[in-house]
Design a protein around this motif. Structure first.
Motif, PDB file in Angstrom:
ATOM      1  N   ASN A   9      39.036 -27.597 -15.454  1.00  0.00           N
ATOM      2  CA  ASN A   9      39.620 -26.821 -16.545  1.00  0.00           C
ATOM      3  C   ASN A   9      39.489 -27.617 -17.843  1.00  0.00           C
ATOM      4  N   GLY A  10      38.491 -27.254 -18.627  1.00  0.00           N
ATOM      5  CA  GLY A  10      38.281 -27.893 -19.921  1.00  0.00           C
ATOM      6  C   GLY A  10      38.517 -26.910 -21.044  1.00  0.00           C
ATOM      7  N   PRO A  11      37.988 -27.173 -22.236  1.00  0.00           N
ATOM      8  CA  PRO A  11      38.188 -26.263 -23.369  1.00  0.00           C
ATOM      9  C   PRO A  11      37.507 -24.907 -23.181  1.00  0.00           C
ATOM     10  N   GLY A  12      36.363 -24.889 -22.457  1.00  0.00           N
ATOM     11  CA  GLY A  12      35.655 -23.636 -22.218  1.00  0.00           C
ATOM     12  C   GLY A  12      34.802 -23.199 -23.393  1.00  0.00           C
ATOM     13  N   GLU A  13      34.283 -21.977 -23.287  1.00  0.00           N
ATOM     14  CA  GLU A  13      33.425 -21.383 -24.313  1.00  0.00           C
ATOM     15  C   GLU A  13      34.116 -20.187 -24.950  1.00  0.00           C
ATOM     16  N   SER A  14      33.847 -19.978 -26.217  1.00  0.00           N
ATOM     17  CA  SER A  14      34.286 -18.755 -26.868  1.00  0.00           C
ATOM     18  C   SER A  14      33.304 -17.630 -26.551  1.00  0.00           C
ATOM     19  N   LEU A  15      33.719 -16.404 -26.814  1.00  0.00           N
ATOM     20  CA  LEU A  15      32.823 -15.259 -26.620  1.00  0.00           C
ATOM     21  C   LEU A  15      31.581 -15.411 -27.489  1.00  0.00           C
ATOM     22  N   SER A  16      31.756 -15.874 -28.713  1.00  0.00           N
ATOM     23  CA  SER A  16      30.600 -16.041 -29.591  1.00  0.00           C
ATOM     24  C   SER A  16      29.662 -17.134 -29.091  1.00  0.00           C
ATOM     25  N   ASP A  17      30.222 -18.158 -28.426  1.00  0.00           N
ATOM     26  CA  ASP A  17      29.380 -19.191 -27.825  1.00  0.00           C
ATOM     27  C   ASP A  17      28.434 -18.577 -26.791  1.00  0.00           C
ATOM     28  N   VAL A  18      28.992 -17.741 -25.928  1.00  0.00           N
ATOM     29  CA  VAL A  18      28.181 -17.121 -24.874  1.00  0.00           C
ATOM     30  C   VAL A  18      27.179 -16.148 -25.488  1.00  0.00           C
ATOM     31  N   TYR A  19      27.616 -15.398 -26.472  1.00  0.00           N
ATOM     32  CA  TYR A  19      26.749 -14.434 -27.153  1.00  0.00           C
ATOM     33  C   TYR A  19      25.536 -15.127 -27.766  1.00  0.00           C
ATOM     34  N   ASP A  20      25.754 -16.311 -28.312  1.00  0.00           N
ATOM     35  CA  ASP A  20      24.637 -17.083 -28.866  1.00  0.00           C
ATOM     36  C   ASP A  20      23.759 -17.656 -27.753  1.00  0.00           C
ATOM     37  N   ARG A  21      24.391 -18.136 -26.695  1.00  0.00           N
ATOM     38  CA  ARG A  21      23.644 -18.785 -25.607  1.00  0.00           C
ATOM     39  C   ARG A  21      22.673 -17.830 -24.917  1.00  0.00           C
ATOM     40  N   GLU A  68       6.529  -8.150 -23.209  1.00  0.00           N
ATOM     41  CA  GLU A  68       5.503  -7.719 -24.157  1.00  0.00           C
ATOM     42  C   GLU A  68       4.100  -7.857 -23.574  1.00  0.00           C
ATOM     43  N   SER A  69       3.962  -8.796 -22.630  1.00  0.00           N
ATOM     44  CA  SER A  69       2.642  -8.996 -22.017  1.00  0.00           C
ATOM     45  C   SER A  69       2.455  -8.142 -20.768  1.00  0.00           C
ATOM     46  N   GLY A  70       3.421  -7.250 -20.502  1.00  0.00           N
ATOM     47  CA  GLY A  70       3.225  -6.273 -19.436  1.00  0.00           C
ATOM     48  C   GLY A  70       3.956  -6.533 -18.146  1.00  0.00           C
ATOM     49  N   HIS A  71       4.956  -7.411 -18.161  1.00  0.00           N
ATOM     50  CA  HIS A  71       5.682  -7.748 -16.937  1.00  0.00           C
ATOM     51  C   HIS A  71       7.131  -7.277 -17.012  1.00  0.00           C
ATOM     52  N   SER A  72       7.673  -6.857 -15.875  1.00  0.00           N
ATOM     53  CA  SER A  72       9.107  -6.674 -15.756  1.00  0.00           C
ATOM     54  C   SER A  72       9.721  -8.008 -15.343  1.00  0.00           C
ATOM     55  N   VAL A  73      10.962  -8.216 -15.748  1.00  0.00           N
ATOM     56  CA  VAL A  73      11.643  -9.497 -15.547  1.00  0.00           C
ATOM     57  C   VAL A  73      12.966  -9.244 -14.847  1.00  0.00           C
ATOM     58  N   LEU A  74      13.329 -10.146 -13.926  1.00  0.00           N
ATOM     59  CA  LEU A  74      14.584 -10.047 -13.195  1.00  0.00           C
ATOM     60  C   LEU A  74      15.454 -11.256 -13.512  1.00  0.00           C
ATOM     61  N   PHE A  75      16.703 -10.993 -13.929  1.00  0.00           N
ATOM     62  CA  PHE A  75      17.713 -12.034 -14.111  1.00  0.00           C
ATOM     63  C   PHE A  75      18.777 -11.852 -13.034  1.00  0.00           C
ATOM     64  N   VAL A  76      19.099 -12.916 -12.308  1.00  0.00           N
ATOM     65  CA  VAL A  76      20.170 -12.876 -11.317  1.00  0.00           C
ATOM     66  C   VAL A  76      21.273 -13.812 -11.809  1.00  0.00           C
ATOM     67  N   ALA A  77      22.430 -13.249 -12.076  1.00  0.00           N
ATOM     68  CA  ALA A  77      23.478 -14.063 -12.683  1.00  0.00           C
ATOM     69  C   ALA A  77      24.856 -13.475 -12.378  1.00  0.00           C
ATOM     70  N   HIS A  78      25.700 -13.362 -13.386  1.00  0.00           N
ATOM     71  CA  HIS A  78      27.130 -13.107 -13.202  1.00  0.00           C
ATOM     72  C   HIS A  78      27.591 -11.949 -14.087  1.00  0.00           C
ATOM     73  N   ALA A  79      28.743 -11.405 -13.759  1.00  0.00           N
ATOM     74  CA  ALA A  79      29.201 -10.185 -14.432  1.00  0.00           C
ATOM     75  C   ALA A  79      29.354 -10.361 -15.940  1.00  0.00           C
ATOM     76  N   HIS A  80      30.146 -11.347 -16.351  1.00  0.00           N
ATOM     77  CA  HIS A  80      30.428 -11.456 -17.776  1.00  0.00           C
ATOM     78  C   HIS A  80      29.199 -11.839 -18.584  1.00  0.00           C
ATOM     79  N   VAL A  81      28.443 -12.820 -18.096  1.00  0.00           N
ATOM     80  CA  VAL A  81      27.295 -13.255 -18.892  1.00  0.00           C
ATOM     81  C   VAL A  81      26.245 -12.157 -18.999  1.00  0.00           C
ATOM     82  N   LEU A  82      26.060 -11.365 -17.955  1.00  0.00           N
ATOM     83  CA  LEU A  82      25.083 -10.279 -18.014  1.00  0.00           C
ATOM     84  C   LEU A  82      25.565  -9.145 -18.917  1.00  0.00           C
TER      85      LEU A  82
END
Length: 238
Positions: A157-169, A182-196
């Protein structure tokens, strides 16, 4: 499930500016013990449950049905956290690790339910409006959680990130995907609810608070794309 009408053509003749064919697919990891208990799960590296593993395999089947041609080399990325890596693997993909897809660092809220936070903080608190840094600094520290199967995981449990921090990241992740699309490929991201959800707000170019209105269940996927030059949500929570 939110669904928008779109072209089902995925061939190489599709044109980026018209928005046909190339997609950014977002897959949330499967169930964990904490996703069931309601504990804030940011950077704590907990595994999937048996049900989460089953969900991940089912999600892989659904995605492979929707994208029968699959994803090209270097077009699948996952958060560095175990639950996302497991989900990608069980879904049938071999991801590259992308740190920008790590979950929101909840800081002083990490590992705690809303009820526990209210007791420790001594007042009302809401993640989206207040952020982790609004919580009492006395809630910082390190401790160990014992999962139902006996596994022990460290919690910070540290200071954590603000919403704007994540939005920028998350722009870093988008910047990784767009040239591939743009070069013709579909992309898959596997991650987490809030960040996605926050990544989706960034994709659309809207206020990050919009993300709280996007429900994304465990092992469900969504599709972002470009339609007539605009970045859009094509499907949601499938």
């Amino acid at each position: 499930m939110l669904q928008v009408e779109y072209s089902t053509a995925y061939d190489s003749n599709d044109r980026w500016q018209r928005g046909y064919g190339r997609r950014l697919v977002l897959l949330r990891h499967g169930q964990t013990v904490w996703s069931e208990s309601g504990q804030h799960t940011g950077r704590t590296d907990i595994p999937l449950t048996a049900e989460g593993e089953r969900q991940a395999r089912d999600a892989g089947t659904r995605i492979q049905t929707a994208f029968p041609q699959g994803f090209g080399e270097n077009c699948v990325y996952a958060s560095p956290l175990k639950r996302a890596q497991q989900t990608a693997s069980l879904a049938g993909f071999a991801p590259r690790t992308l740190p920008a897809l790590a979950e929101w660092d909840y800081g002083r809220a990490e590992g705690r339910t809303r009820q526990t936070i209210a007791q420790l903080h001594g007042g009302s608190w809401e993640l989206w409006n207040d952020g982790p840094d609004a919580l009492s600094p006395t809630m910082e520290g390190d401790w160990t959680e014992t999962l139902p199967d006996g596994e022990q995981v460290p919690v910070h449990n540290g200071p954590g990130e603000s919403l704007s921090d994540v939005y920028d990241r998350v722009q870093q992740a988008i910047d990784q995907a767009v040239p591939l699309m743009e070069s013709g490929h579909s992309v898959l991201f596997v991650a987490h609810a809030h960040v996605l959800r926050i990544l989706t707000a960034r994709w659309l170019g809207v206020d990050p608070h919009f993300a709280r209105l996007l429900r994304l269940d465990t092992a469900h996927y969504s599709i972002l794309s470009v339609y007539k030059g605009d970045r859009v949500i094509e499907r949601w929570n499938c």
